[in-house]
Design an enzyme around this catalytic site. Sequence first.
Site: not given
Ligand code: MG
Length: 312
Positions: A220, A262, A253, A222, A26-27
Amino acid sequence: MDRPLPQLEPDPSLPRRVTVYEVGPRDGLQNEATVVPPAVKAELVRRLAATGLGTVETTSFVDPRWVPQLADAEEVLGLLGEDGTGSRRPVLVPNECGLDRALAAGVGAVAVFGSATETFARKNLNRSVEESVAMFAPVVERARAAGLWVRAYASMCFGDPWEGPVPVEQVVDVCRRLMDLGCDQLSLGDTIGVGTVGHVHRLLAALDAAGIGPERTAVHFHDTYGQALANTMAALRDGVTVVDAAAGGLGGCPYARSATGNLATEDLVWALDGAGVETGVDLDALVGTSVWMAGHLGRPSPSRVVKALSGG
Ligand code: MG
């Protein structure tokens, strides 16, 4: 010796077991320039689950005009069948319309995506923070009434590309409003990767003091500035046991012209393997999956561990 291994040195300051919340499909794919076919997405989810990852966020029911990369959510879930349902296969739902689609697809878990800052709420949701929380309220209520597990993402918790520093009190206030809706889990997003270790400790302590303890909180991070793993370890020492990561570091990003977004799941699993923290994840199978996915994306994985173990 088949491949290098970290020397096992159990670290008593870390939890014994960590749940990796895999966000690559997803992300990760949402932020990749290449749009991959639904069959590849479904195979990615299956392969990731087969590596032992407990939770895999599969797709997003956002309006396809906003995120064309995930316009095929129904099709992907259709291909996944039972492998795409249950409380450990969440999907992102931006609003009630997204929830309706997710419920029709038979999902067992959903996530809403809030913002700790007004500017990002406006840019991402076209609403103020207050209006966005009001928009999520019926989503969470209806999801829970349907027996679904619900996660709340809070983005821009450690800094905002337009507003700069974000006061900890402001982040706590938004997180409390999101959790007061009845969400099961909060995920603290360092969307632009500017967080550092002391900041992590301070935010987690402030959340805990506000009644949102580490047992309900995920992180979460990065890796834009190389801090994702250090920040994650800091959070684990504060009692957090759920960590978001993307296989192979999928997803750049979008807010800092960088290929690194991520935290790569492989980098996380390597560190936890060395510290004797159980994840249940087969690192070699995961690296193989990321190399396979990199072939579909036409670019190598930015993960150091994937590069080192795949000879790439
Ligand atoms: Mg992310």
